[in-house]
Design an enzyme around this catalytic site. Structure first.
Site, PDB file in Angstrom:
ATOM      1  N   LYS A 296       0.841  -1.192   0.000  1.00 26.39           N
ATOM      2  CA  LYS A 296       0.000   0.000   0.000  1.00 26.39           C
ATOM      3  C   LYS A 296       0.882   1.251   0.000  1.00 26.39           C
ATOM      4  O   LYS A 296       2.096   1.182   0.209  1.00 26.39           O
ATOM      5  CB  LYS A 296      -0.925  -0.002   1.216  1.00 26.39           C
ATOM      6  CG  LYS A 296      -0.194   0.067   2.551  1.00 26.39           C
ATOM      7  CD  LYS A 296      -1.176   0.070   3.710  1.00 26.39           C
ATOM      8  CE  LYS A 296      -0.421   0.155   5.039  1.00 26.39           C
ATOM      9  NZ  LYS A 296      -1.343   0.260   6.190  1.00 26.39           N
TER      10      LYS A 296
ATOM     11  N   TYR B 205      14.429  31.297   6.333  1.00 24.47           N
ATOM     12  CA  TYR B 205      13.182  31.931   6.747  1.00 24.47           C
ATOM     13  C   TYR B 205      13.095  32.032   8.263  1.00 24.47           C
ATOM     14  O   TYR B 205      13.445  31.107   8.994  1.00 24.47           O
ATOM     15  CB  TYR B 205      11.983  31.123   6.253  1.00 24.47           C
ATOM     16  CG  TYR B 205      11.641  31.315   4.803  1.00 24.47           C
ATOM     17  CD1 TYR B 205      11.248  32.548   4.307  1.00 24.47           C
ATOM     18  CD2 TYR B 205      11.690  30.230   3.924  1.00 24.47           C
ATOM     19  CE1 TYR B 205      10.919  32.719   2.963  1.00 24.47           C
ATOM     20  CE2 TYR B 205      11.361  30.391   2.591  1.00 24.47           C
ATOM     21  CZ  TYR B 205      10.972  31.631   2.109  1.00 24.47           C
ATOM     22  OH  TYR B 205      10.644  31.783   0.797  1.00 24.47           O
TER      23      TYR B 205
END
Length: 375
Positions: free
Chosen positions: A42, A267
């Site tokens: 999956k 940042y």
């Protein structure tokens, strides 16, 4: 043999299909010969390529696979069929969505049914097709997520006609705390599952996920469902993985720049360099699944990479497409060099810890902008 799966890009994700197969064999070595070892593929094979992982494991003897969604199952079925493995079983863990019966049947997919309405709908569809179609029945033994309650399972067992019409050939449950071997819920779930298994004596049974395999043979039953173990992830919480690493991640240096002592980086100006430093700008960021939680700050160090025999710490906040590492102590570090972010010197578990998460999330977050190389 190396197969390049995408055009050259500044960040490279290496995937070892051989290691996936070796890890499945290692799981099989923990089990009796009578126990089937399925492959959980999956989430695109935990980020490594679900169809490719399934084909490789099928070539090594795997005959049962688990996906989460119908679309994943269709992709895995197509790949297995193209490779000649037409008889493989594929179970869809997230159950039966209304109106998907024909699609499941057309692609030979077996839903994992976790409620009485799902079982009744699937049985009714099978009757319309004049034959029962395979499925699995999921019983909740203590996770309280997906599956029939114990009372519903007992009520179902009292309706053998419905069980037969559903085509169920697997009854399963899922362990909540198997990565903590001493957790009392493991033994409780085992006892509950044994009681449920007794209600469906003619149907194969499955309880163990990756960590469940390592709890011991009493948890194995007829089929085990390794997932993270196949892809090199940790099995027991807080301990190194005993499995072979599957992925490696390298990012290219775009620029090396000098930053004076006392200047901030990135940042938010979260980190200030404590010496005159040489920083390398790498072409990778949180848009590539390298989470900004691994950022460096004055208050706490972040993650790190490896270059030319040296640890290179991440400096400042990771941005969407870029991050910076300190290469001051790496002689000759230059534009075009590749920095290891996951690999032999920086384990998947270490990266997950730096990000404040688990191996699963790191693997399944790895984005589509990488040059993917399967080896």
């Amino acid at each position: 043999m190396t197969e390049t799966l995408s055009p050259p890009r500044p960040t490279r994700l290496t995937i070892s299909t051989e290691a996936i197969v070796a890890n499945r064999r290692a799981v099989a070595a923990k089990c009796a010969a009578s126990v089937e070892v399925a492959g959980v593929v999956k989430a695109d094979g935990y980020g490594t390529g679900g169809p490719q992982a399934a084909v490789a494991m099928a070539a090594d003897g795997a005959r049962t696979f688990f996906v989460a969604h119908v679309g994943e199952g269709i992709d895995v079925r197509a790949a297995l069929t193209a490779a000649g493995w037409t008889q493989a079983r594929i179970f869809v863990l997230n159950g039966l969505l209304p109106g998907t019966e024909e699609t499941l049947a057309a692609h030979g997919l077996a839903p994992v049914l976790g409620s009485l309405p799902e079982i009744e709908d699937w049985a009714a569809f099978g009757r319309d097709q004049d034959l029962p179609l395979p499925c699995a029945i999921h019983v909740d033994t203590g996770m309280n997520r997906h599956g029939l309650s114990l009372e519903e399972a007992r009520a179902l067992a009292a309706r053998p006609d419905l069980v037969a019409a559903s085509g169920a050939d697997l009854v399963m449950s899922h362990l909540a705390c198997a990565d903590e071997p001493k957790h009392p819920l493991n033994a409780l779930q085992l006892a509950r599952f044994k009681s449920i298994r007794g209600l469906f004596p003619d149907i194969s049974a499955s309880l163990a996920n990756s960590a469940g395999v390592f709890l011991g043979p009493e948890y194995h039953f007829d089929l085990v469902r390794p997932g993270i173990a196949l892809y090199g992830g940790a099995i027991v919480s807080g301990q190194p993985s005993p499995m072979r690493p599957v992925v490696g991640l390298e990012a290219t240096i775009l620029q090396v720049r000098d930053v004076p002592h006392g200047e901030s980086v990135g940042y938010g100006a979260r980190q200030t360099v404590r010496r005159t430093s040489r920083l390398a700008v790498l072409s990778v960021g949180y848009a590539d699944g390298f989470h900004r939680t691994a950022s460096g700050a004055d208050s706490a160090p972040g993650g790190s990479g490896h270059l030319a025999g040296h640890r290179v710490p991440i400096v400042g906040r990771i941005s969407m497409d870029l991050l910076m590492v300190d290469v001051t102590d790496v002689p000759g570090a230059a534009r075009g060099d590749r920095v290891e972010l996951i690999g032999p010197h920086v384990s998947l578990q270490e990266v997950a810890k730096a990000m404040g998460t688990i191996d699963y999330e790191v693997l399944t977050s790895l984005g589509r902008r990488y040059q993917r190389v399967r080896v």
